[in-house]
Write a protein that holds these residues in place. Structure first.
Motif, PDB file in Angstrom:
ATOM      1  N   GLY A   1       0.816  -1.213   0.000  1.00 31.31           N
ATOM      2  CA  GLY A   1       0.000   0.000   0.000  1.00 31.31           C
ATOM      3  C   GLY A   1       0.844   1.254   0.000  1.00 31.31           C
ATOM      4  O   GLY A   1       2.014   1.250   0.375  1.00 31.31           O
ATOM      5  N   LYS A   2       0.265   2.315  -0.462  1.00 32.11           N
ATOM      6  CA  LYS A   2       0.942   3.611  -0.440  1.00 32.11           C
ATOM      7  C   LYS A   2       0.239   4.504   0.568  1.00 32.11           C
ATOM      8  O   LYS A   2      -0.982   4.559   0.597  1.00 32.11           O
ATOM      9  N   GLY A   3       1.012   5.205   1.381  1.00 35.99           N
ATOM     10  CA  GLY A   3       0.445   6.113   2.353  1.00 35.99           C
ATOM     11  C   GLY A   3      -0.027   7.398   1.689  1.00 35.99           C
ATOM     12  O   GLY A   3       0.373   7.734   0.576  1.00 35.99           O
ATOM     13  N   GLU A   4      -0.882   8.107   2.380  1.00 32.92           N
ATOM     14  CA  GLU A   4      -1.380   9.384   1.870  1.00 32.92           C
ATOM     15  C   GLU A   4      -0.271  10.421   1.955  1.00 32.92           C
ATOM     16  O   GLU A   4       0.438  10.504   2.949  1.00 32.92           O
ATOM     17  N   ARG A   5      -0.095  11.201   0.910  1.00 36.36           N
ATOM     18  CA  ARG A   5       0.909  12.262   0.867  1.00 36.36           C
ATOM     19  C   ARG A   5       0.215  13.600   0.736  1.00 36.36           C
ATOM     20  O   ARG A   5      -0.800  13.728   0.058  1.00 36.36           O
ATOM     21  N   ALA A   6       0.765  14.604   1.367  1.00 35.99           N
ATOM     22  CA  ALA A   6       0.215  15.955   1.295  1.00 35.99           C
ATOM     23  C   ALA A   6       0.466  16.540  -0.091  1.00 35.99           C
ATOM     24  O   ALA A   6       1.479  16.272  -0.723  1.00 35.99           O
ATOM     25  N   SER A   7      -0.479  17.357  -0.537  1.00 34.62           N
ATOM     26  CA  SER A   7      -0.334  17.979  -1.852  1.00 34.62           C
ATOM     27  C   SER A   7       0.061  19.447  -1.754  1.00 34.62           C
ATOM     28  O   SER A   7       0.259  20.105  -2.768  1.00 34.62           O
ATOM     29  N   ASP A   8       0.172  19.981  -0.529  1.00 34.62           N
ATOM     30  CA  ASP A   8       0.612  21.361  -0.351  1.00 34.62           C
ATOM     31  C   ASP A   8       1.288  21.509   1.009  1.00 34.62           C
ATOM     32  O   ASP A   8       1.219  20.616   1.851  1.00 34.62           O
ATOM     33  N   LEU A   9       1.957  22.636   1.203  1.00 38.58           N
ATOM     34  CA  LEU A   9       2.653  22.897   2.460  1.00 38.58           C
ATOM     35  C   LEU A   9       1.685  22.859   3.634  1.00 38.58           C
ATOM     36  O   LEU A   9       0.573  23.382   3.545  1.00 38.58           O
ATOM     37  N   LEU A  10       2.116  22.221   4.715  1.00 41.22           N
ATOM     38  CA  LEU A  10       1.381  22.101   5.968  1.00 41.22           C
ATOM     39  C   LEU A  10       0.050  21.373   5.811  1.00 41.22           C
ATOM     40  O   LEU A  10      -0.818  21.458   6.669  1.00 41.22           O
ATOM     41  N   GLY A  11      -0.101  20.614   4.713  1.00 45.35           N
ATOM     42  CA  GLY A  11      -1.314  19.831   4.507  1.00 45.35           C
ATOM     43  C   GLY A  11      -1.374  18.619   5.433  1.00 45.35           C
ATOM     44  O   GLY A  11      -2.439  18.153   5.791  1.00 45.35           O
ATOM     45  N   LEU A  12      -0.200  18.101   5.811  1.00 42.09           N
ATOM     46  CA  LEU A  12      -0.110  16.953   6.705  1.00 42.09           C
ATOM     47  C   LEU A  12       1.170  17.103   7.521  1.00 42.09           C
ATOM     48  O   LEU A  12       2.251  17.288   6.958  1.00 42.09           O
ATOM     49  N   ILE A  13       1.041  17.059   8.840  1.00 42.74           N
ATOM     50  CA  ILE A  13       2.177  17.227   9.744  1.00 42.74           C
ATOM     51  C   ILE A  13       2.363  15.939  10.541  1.00 42.74           C
ATOM     52  O   ILE A  13       1.407  15.410  11.098  1.00 42.74           O
ATOM     53  N   HIS A  14       3.597  15.447  10.590  1.00 39.29           N
ATOM     54  CA  HIS A  14       3.938  14.284  11.412  1.00 39.29           C
ATOM     55  C   HIS A  14       4.619  14.796  12.677  1.00 39.29           C
ATOM     56  O   HIS A  14       5.386  15.760  12.624  1.00 39.29           O
ATOM     57  N   SER A  15       4.345  14.143  13.803  1.00 42.37           N
ATOM     58  CA  SER A  15       4.907  14.585  15.070  1.00 42.37           C
ATOM     59  C   SER A  15       5.418  13.386  15.861  1.00 42.37           C
ATOM     60  O   SER A  15       4.900  12.277  15.737  1.00 42.37           O
ATOM     61  N   ASP A  16       6.456  13.639  16.679  1.00 42.07           N
ATOM     62  CA  ASP A  16       7.009  12.592  17.532  1.00 42.07           C
ATOM     63  C   ASP A  16       7.560  13.239  18.795  1.00 42.07           C
ATOM     64  O   ASP A  16       8.140  14.320  18.740  1.00 42.07           O
ATOM     65  N   VAL A  17       7.353  12.577  19.932  1.00 41.77           N
ATOM     66  CA  VAL A  17       7.874  13.034  21.221  1.00 41.77           C
ATOM     67  C   VAL A  17       8.927  12.044  21.677  1.00 41.77           C
ATOM     68  O   VAL A  17       8.736  10.829  21.574  1.00 41.77           O
ATOM     69  N   CYS A  18      10.052  12.547  22.183  1.00 45.96           N
ATOM     70  CA  CYS A  18      11.128  11.694  22.656  1.00 45.96           C
ATOM     71  C   CYS A  18      11.539  12.122  24.067  1.00 45.96           C
ATOM     72  O   CYS A  18      11.676  13.311  24.338  1.00 45.96           O
ATOM     73  N   GLY A  19      11.722  11.157  24.953  1.00 45.98           N
ATOM     74  CA  GLY A  19      12.199  11.454  26.294  1.00 45.98           C
ATOM     75  C   GLY A  19      11.507  10.571  27.314  1.00 45.98           C
ATOM     76  O   GLY A  19      10.631   9.794  26.971  1.00 45.98           O
ATOM     77  N   PRO A  20      11.922  10.660  28.543  1.00 54.30           N
ATOM     78  CA  PRO A  20      12.997  11.505  29.054  1.00 54.30           C
ATOM     79  C   PRO A  20      14.377  10.945  28.709  1.00 54.30           C
ATOM     80  O   PRO A  20      14.585   9.747  28.672  1.00 54.30           O
ATOM     81  N   MET A  21      15.290  11.842  28.448  1.00 52.51           N
ATOM     82  CA  MET A  21      16.672  11.469  28.153  1.00 52.51           C
ATOM     83  C   MET A  21      17.412  11.265  29.480  1.00 52.51           C
ATOM     84  O   MET A  21      17.070  11.872  30.490  1.00 52.51           O
ATOM     85  N   ASN A  22      18.431  10.421  29.471  1.00 53.37           N
ATOM     86  CA  ASN A  22      19.206  10.156  30.689  1.00 53.37           C
ATOM     87  C   ASN A  22      19.980  11.384  31.147  1.00 53.37           C
ATOM     88  O   ASN A  22      20.173  11.594  32.333  1.00 53.37           O
ATOM     89  N   THR A  23      20.445  12.191  30.208  1.00 58.64           N
ATOM     90  CA  THR A  23      21.233  13.378  30.520  1.00 58.64           C
ATOM     91  C   THR A  23      20.446  14.614  30.122  1.00 58.64           C
ATOM     92  O   THR A  23      19.967  14.713  28.996  1.00 58.64           O
TER      93      THR A  23
END
Length: 84
Positions: free
Chosen positions: A8-30
Motif C-alpha cells: 500500500g501507499k500512504g497518503e501524501r500531502a499535496s501542499d505545504l502544511l497539509g499533513l504534519i507528522h509529530s514525535d515526542v522523545c524522552g525523558p533522556m538520561n542526561t
C-alpha cells in the motif's frame, strides 16, 4: 509462514502544511543545558522540513500550540482549518 510484503501507499500531502507528522522523545538520561529532558518534532509531509522544540517535561500540547501559532499568519483564519 511469512508475512506478505506491504504494497500500500500512504497518503501524501499535496501542499505545504497539509499533513504534519509529530514525535515526542524522552525523558533522556542526561539533561540538556536549561534542564531539557524531552523534545518534540513536527515534520511537514510535503516539504519534509522539520521543526524541533525542547521540553523540560512532556508538554506536547503547549508546544503544538506554539508551532501552530508560529506558522499561521495573523488575520488569516482560513489557515486555521478545523479550529476556525
Amino acid at each position: 509462514m511469512t508475512k506478505a510484503p506491504f504494497t500500500g501507499k500512504g497518503e501524501r500531502a499535496s501542499d505545504l502544511l497539509g499533513l504534519i507528522h509529530s514525535d515526542v522523545c524522552g525523558p533522556m538520561n542526561t539533561q540538556a543545558r536549561g534542564g531539557f529532558q524531552y523534545f518534540i518534532t513536527f515534520t511537514d509531509d510535503f516539504s519534509r522540513y522539520g521543526y524541533i522544540y525542547l521540553m523540560r517535561q512532556s508538554e506536547a500540547l503547549e508546544k503544538f500550540k506554539e508551532f501552530k501559532n508560529e506558522l499561521t499568519p495573523p488575520g488569516t483564519p482560513q489557515w486555521n482549518g478545523v479550529s476556525e
